[in-house]
Motif scaffolding. Structure first.
Motif, PDB file in Angstrom:
ATOM      1  N   ARG A  66       0.843  -1.209   0.000  1.00 44.69           N
ATOM      2  CA  ARG A  66       0.000   0.000   0.000  1.00 44.69           C
ATOM      3  C   ARG A  66       0.871   1.250   0.000  1.00 44.69           C
ATOM      4  O   ARG A  66       0.603   2.225  -0.723  1.00 44.69           O
ATOM      5  N   PHE A  67       1.896   1.226   0.840  1.00 45.68           N
ATOM      6  CA  PHE A  67       2.792   2.379   0.959  1.00 45.68           C
ATOM      7  C   PHE A  67       3.482   2.675  -0.374  1.00 45.68           C
ATOM      8  O   PHE A  67       3.513   3.821  -0.842  1.00 45.68           O
ATOM      9  N   LEU A  68       4.054   1.661  -0.993  1.00 50.52           N
ATOM     10  CA  LEU A  68       4.793   1.867  -2.236  1.00 50.52           C
ATOM     11  C   LEU A  68       3.895   2.364  -3.364  1.00 50.52           C
ATOM     12  O   LEU A  68       4.304   3.209  -4.176  1.00 50.52           O
ATOM     13  N   LEU A  69       2.696   1.827  -3.436  1.00 55.65           N
ATOM     14  CA  LEU A  69       1.804   2.194  -4.534  1.00 55.65           C
ATOM     15  C   LEU A  69       1.133   3.552  -4.321  1.00 55.65           C
ATOM     16  O   LEU A  69       0.524   4.087  -5.249  1.00 55.65           O
ATOM     17  N   THR A  70       1.253   4.099  -3.121  1.00 54.51           N
ATOM     18  CA  THR A  70       0.736   5.445  -2.872  1.00 54.51           C
ATOM     19  C   THR A  70       1.859   6.467  -2.709  1.00 54.51           C
ATOM     20  O   THR A  70       1.595   7.650  -2.519  1.00 54.51           O
ATOM     21  N   HIS A  71       3.122   6.002  -2.765  1.00 47.75           N
ATOM     22  CA  HIS A  71       4.288   6.883  -2.720  1.00 47.75           C
ATOM     23  C   HIS A  71       5.150   6.567  -3.950  1.00 47.75           C
ATOM     24  O   HIS A  71       6.174   5.908  -3.852  1.00 47.75           O
TER      25      HIS A  71
END
Length: 373
Positions: A66-71
């Motif tokens: 989730r973090f990587l795909l939103t950053h």
């Protein structure tokens, strides 16, 4: 059978799926290590999340995804005026990416897990090469938008040899802007070449407080003593959930009470215990009984080897019983041998449906023989 109606192979019975669990308890060090790599431009293309079963490896994988795909931005150290790097993996659950991931419709994410068997009527026993090859289509279709892509492998231990070799080729030549997250319960069983191409993130067993918070988040009431539950579960939320569901703390206390008469054999009490788990529909509790008997034997062996019972007493009178039955290293070795022997017999008996009453009584008799010298 339609694949959509098959159970999810990476969902523990009675617990939320890891993608539904927003917060991770007790794994701050692992999260900090990943955030540091992200912030300093040392984001490896493949990460292996290791540690005991049920401590949150899959939950962390989904949090990272989730973090990587939103950053999507790439941080450059020392860039004047650049915003400070994120201090947490938390993502707003209302974010479009988070909502799509929850629905398994995020185009930047590929989930590699066991698929259906040849007949399509149940899940395969392992991850097959056909499932890995679907990743090739994912990479070709998602390359056009130029965004970051994330792969979650749950679990790498379940890859069959052909699938493992196919995955290795992708690890050796990773597509651009792709991060692969491999969940591994027993990394030593994987190909050394797979391990060597991954950066390790080790998760640790949870303490009582983190365990209680994790169970509360999962909607499970631990009841009783959280320290005892964490001790019996060895810090695993998954194991703790199973213990709560099957009243495992009380079951372990009954095992200890039965063993207190050793080297005498309380046949009536043993028979009541055996009959309680021999009933139709009690298969899960029967399996748990043998797991807890094995745990008792392991704790006996550890007591003899260390010269002291475990710091947390998991049932009334357990500490004195362990000290009496395992007073020295010689007895520790004996109990370790018995643990291996009765464990093997129990697994075989459960697999071939031996009479459960006889299996329980035979197990207790073997322990009695050892206690009597």
């Amino acid at each position: 059978m339609n694949e959509d109606v098959l159970p999810e192979p990476d969902r523990a019975e009675g617990a939320p799926h890891p993608r539904e669990t927003l917060h991770l308890m007790g794994q701050g060090a692992a999260e900090a290590a990943f955030l540091d790599a992200h912030a300093t431009g040392r984001l490896h293309h493949a990460w292996m999340l290791t540690g005991p079963n049920g401590v949150g490896k899959a939950t962390l994988a989904w949090r990272i995804a989730r973090f990587l795909l939103t950053h999507q931005e790439v941080h450059e150290d020392g860039l004047f005026g650049a915003p400070p790097p994120p201090e947490t993996l938390d993502v707003d659950p209302g974010h479009p990416v988070a909502r799509r991931m929850l629905a398994l419709s995020e185009p930047g994410l590929f989930l590699l897990r066991r698929g259906p068997n040849d007949k399509g009527d149940r899940l395969a026993q392992d991850i097959r090469v056909a499932e890995v090859r679907k990743m090739g289509n994912f990479f070709s279709l998602s390359a056009a938008d130029g965004g970051r892509r994330v792969v979650i492998v749950d679990a790498a231990d379940e890859l069959n040899p052909q699938a493992a070799n196919a995955l290795l080729k992708m690890l050796e030549e990773p597509p651009a802007r792709t991060v692969m997250l491999l969940i591994a319960h027993q990394p030593s069983s994987l190909l050394p070449t797979i391990r060597s191409r991954c950066r390790m993130l080790r998760l640790v067993p949870l303490g009582p407080e983190d365990m209680a918070r994790a169970l509360d988040q999962a909607g499970i009431d631990p009841g009783g003593d959280a320290a005892v539950l964490a001790e019996l579960a060895a810090g695993s939320v998954g194991a703790a959930a199973r213990l709560v569901t099957l009243d495992g703390v009380a079951l372990y206390a009954e095992i200890v009470a039965l063993m207190e008469s050793l080297p005498r054999f309380d046949r009536a009490r043993a028979l009541r215990l055996a009959e309680a788990v021999a009933q139709r529909g009690a298969e899960a509790r029967r399996s748990l009984l043998f797991s807890l008997i094995d745990l008792f034997l392991v704790r006996l062996a550890r007591t003899g080897a260390t010269g002291a019972p475990p710091a947390v007493e998991a049932a009334p009178g357990e500490a004195a019983l362990l000290a009496r039955l395992a007073p020295d290293a010689g007895r520790a070795r004996l109990w370790a041998q018995v643990s291996e022997e009765v464990g093997s017999r129990a697994r075989h008996g459960l697999a071939v449906n031996l009479d459960p009453v006889s299996l329980v009584l035979d197990t207790v008799l073997r322990i009695k023989q050892t206690a009597g010298g």
